[in-house]
Design a protein around this motif. Structure first.
Motif, short mmCIF file in Angstrom:
data_model
loop_
_atom_site.label_atom_id
_atom_site.label_comp_id
_atom_site.label_asym_id
_atom_site.label_seq_id
_atom_site.Cartn_x
_atom_site.Cartn_y
_atom_site.Cartn_z
N TRP A 1 10.33 36.29 -70.77
CA TRP A 1 9.31 36.99 -71.56
C TRP A 1 9.58 36.72 -73.03
CZ3 TRP A 1 9.36 40.57 -75.46
CH2 TRP A 1 8.16 41.23 -75.72
N HIS B 1 6.17 33.56 -70.60
CA HIS B 1 6.08 33.49 -69.14
C HIS B 1 4.65 33.38 -68.64
CE1 HIS B 1 5.04 37.61 -70.09
NE2 HIS B 1 4.52 37.74 -68.87
N THR B 2 3.67 33.41 -69.53
CA THR B 2 2.29 33.61 -69.09
C THR B 2 1.73 32.43 -68.30
OG1 THR B 2 1.49 32.78 -71.23
CG2 THR B 2 1.79 35.16 -71.00
N PRO C 1 2.21 32.94 -63.75
CA PRO C 1 1.28 33.54 -62.78
C PRO C 1 0.07 32.65 -62.50
CG PRO C 1 2.02 35.19 -64.36
CD PRO C 1 2.50 33.87 -64.86
N THR D 1 7.66 43.10 -66.54
CA THR D 1 7.00 42.30 -65.50
C THR D 1 7.06 43.00 -64.14
OG1 THR D 1 9.03 41.00 -65.22
CG2 THR D 1 7.34 40.11 -66.67
N VAL E 1 4.09 45.23 -64.30
CA VAL E 1 2.87 44.43 -64.13
C VAL E 1 2.70 44.03 -62.67
CG1 VAL E 1 1.73 42.26 -64.76
CG2 VAL E 1 2.94 43.57 -66.50
N ALA E 2 3.78 43.67 -62.00
CA ALA E 2 3.71 43.31 -60.59
C ALA E 2 3.23 44.49 -59.74
CB ALA E 2 5.07 42.84 -60.09
N GLN F 1 -0.66 44.63 -59.31
CA GLN F 1 -1.40 43.43 -58.89
C GLN F 1 -2.03 43.63 -57.52
OE1 GLN F 1 -1.91 40.86 -60.99
NE2 GLN F 1 -0.73 42.11 -62.43
N LYS G 1 0.18 36.56 -57.21
CA LYS G 1 0.44 36.97 -58.58
C LYS G 1 1.55 38.02 -58.62
CE LYS G 1 -2.86 36.65 -61.54
NZ LYS G 1 -4.07 36.81 -62.38
N TYR H 1 5.03 37.50 -60.78
CA TYR H 1 5.60 38.40 -61.78
C TYR H 1 6.98 38.89 -61.36
CZ TYR H 1 1.46 38.70 -64.74
OH TYR H 1 0.43 38.39 -65.62
#
Length: 533
Positions: free
Chosen positions: A228, A231-232, A235, A291, A294-295, A298, A303, A307
């Protein structure tokens, strides 16, 4: 065995297979079958060679083994130099292990331009193995960057609807960082007169130069892992890549960044490593927590696992920059374990995607009824991912956190929350996918795993369990090289300390403070490893 060029044979045998595939003509089913069998044969032979190498590896030896060296450009110190130590050994085996599994997993799911698809994977295997075997900086760079080409093609040609965007994003992110690494390598070669990695590991670069070199390497390795906030690309690449592409991306390519830190940043640039370690600690904790959250939200299975990979790589960078034996051992073991578990999870997602053609979690449910074998496999992989004791995921995370705890208790505490978040999103995925209510008749009608699918999942499951209950096989072989790396790292720091003290008047208060502050970590390290002052 040391006289036999096993590393070169492993590296270039897949490339020979790719060349033979080019000679095949025609597009019929018979030609496609011959192409698949040829690719499977070449990748299978490569894996057998990697097992032979593993069995002949001396676990007590810290130096590089199976060394091959041929001078290319003597005036500028560039050579064909190959070798493996305990740090690189299992990454070579992992690369050779996953490639035939990817070919088997693509046997029916990929039907267009199959010959070109198989050529891309065989080329990718050559570059992956070469990266972990190269002991020349320029040779390493060629292999390290070479993986971009076949992976770019795999995502861009056989990927999903947004494959072109994702392929270019992956390529540009990783290429941009690696350009700075090339500049750093050239500067080091000019400074020392050689591109030989073992020689560069013993070189002493000025502290001010180390800072810039370290940042240049960081720009490449951080993107590759990925850390991070760079990392974008991951995914998008995972979602659009075909199943086998995701397997190699998560299983091997992400590990190249961590391997680069261990091979270049720590031994060659110790002062800069010590200076930037707190920054890496902070970025690692943010990656683990952010992350994971964020995971958790999802709805796309791929995805979510993508993450989660960023979060797991956060434990790797955390462990590496603890700069103690427990942390670095944990980081290396975590990379190996994640290479197996994440590869298997992406394959598991591919199994249901091939049947229902959707990755939406909410379209599945109650698969334990109609797919009991698949459900069992998925639950084992889930438990490995969350780090249940008895699985490979536990060992790496535990050692990395133990190493971090010895350095900074607060950082280790925050990082440990990632284990809780990881359990949350993986249990949520498992509940919806395997045990949730039946929401789709098509999902309820799916057939269980085929014989081929069982064949390539069996060794993955056995590895997850075996590494969890008998981690010493890996730890015993990585320990000598890691201990040697850390001793060299701290010895270089000690030399720098003595240099700083020599530049200060002997009886001044500043001299006393420098000596007390800088010698303390070295004494602690010596006591930890049972070494004398």
């Amino acid at each position: 065995m040391n006289e036999f060029p096993i590393l070169s044979l492993m590296t270039f045998l897949p490339l020979v297979g790719a060349a033979l595939l080019l000679l095949l003509r025609g597009e019929g089913e018979a030609v496609q079958f011959r192409a698949k069998m040829l690719a499977l044969l070449m990748s299978g032979l490569t894996f057998i060679l990697s097992v032979v190498m593993l069995l002949n590896f001396d676990p007590a030896e810290a130096d590089f083994q199976f060394v091959e060296k041929r001078i290319w450009f003597e005036n500028i110190g560039i050579s064909y130099h190959m070798g493996v130590d305990g740090i690189s050994l299992f990454f070579v085996v992992l690369s050779a292990f996953l490639t035939p599994i990817c070919i088997l997993a693509s046997w029916k799911s990929v039907s267009k331009r199959i010959r070109e698809y198989l050529i891309s994977f065989l080329m990718l295997e050559t570059f992956m193995i070469g990266t972990f075997c190269a002991l020349d900086a320029i040779l390493f760079y060629l292999f390290f960057e070479g993986v971009l080409i076949p992976m770019f093609v795999i995502i861009g040609v056989w990927g999903g609807p947004r494959r072109v965007y994702s392929a270019f994003k992956f390529f540009l992110y990783t290429l941009l960082g690696s350009v700075l690494m090339l500049v750093a390598l050239l500067a080091m070669i000019v400074q020392t007169g050689t591109a030989d990695i073992p020689t560069l590991m013993g070189a002493d670069f000025p502290p001010h130069m180390q800072l810039w070199l370290w940042l240049a390497f960081f720009s490449s390795f951080a993107v590759k892992m990925p850390m991070w906030p760079v990392h974008t690309w991951l995914p998008d690449a995972h979602v659009e890549a075909p199943t086998a592409g995701s397997v190699i991306l998560a299983g091997v390519l992400l590990k190249m960044g961590g391997y680069g830190f261990l091979r270049f940043s720590l031994p060659m640039l110790p002062d800069a490593t010590a200076y930037f370690a707190p920054m890496v600690f902070g970025l690692s904790v943010v990656a683990i927590i952010y992350t994971s959250l964020v995971a958790l939200v999802q709805q796309d299975m791929k995805k979510m696992i993508a993450y989660s990979s960023v979060a797991h790589m956060g434990f790797v960078t955390l462990g590496i920059f603890t700069l103690n034996i427990q942390g670095v051992q944990g980081a290396v073991f975590q990379m190996i374990s994640h290479g197996v578990i994440s590869a298997a999870l992406f394959l598991a997602i591919g199994v249901v995607y091939d049947r229902l053609h959707t990755r939406d979690i909410n379209r599945y449910g109650n698969l334990s009824k109609n797919m009991p074998i698949y459900a069992t496999v998925f639950v084992i992989l889930m438990l490995g991912s969350v780090g249940l004791p008895g699985t490979s995921g536990f060992v790496g995370e535990f050692l990395a956190l133990l190493g971090a705890y010895k350095v900074d208790t607060i950082t280790a505490t925050f990082a440990a929350t990632g284990v809780v978040f990881g359990a949350a999103y993986m249990l949520l995925l498992t509940r919806k996918l395997v045990f949730g209510p039946k929401v789709n008749e098509d999902a309820a009608a799916m057939s269980d795993m085929t014989v081929v699918e069982k064949a390539y999942f069996l060794p993955l499951i056995l590895l997850v369990l075996w590494l969890g209950v008998a981690p010493s096989y890996v730890l015993d072989r990585t320990a000598p090289a890691i201990e040697s790396l850390l001793v060299q790292y701290h010895a270089k720091l000690a030399t720098e300390v003595e240099s700083n003290i020599a530049n200060v008047p002997e009886h001044s208060q500043e001299h006393v403070q420098i000596k007390e502050q800088d010698q303390m970590p070295l004494q602690d390290h010596a006591q930890e490893h049972g070494m004398g002052e």
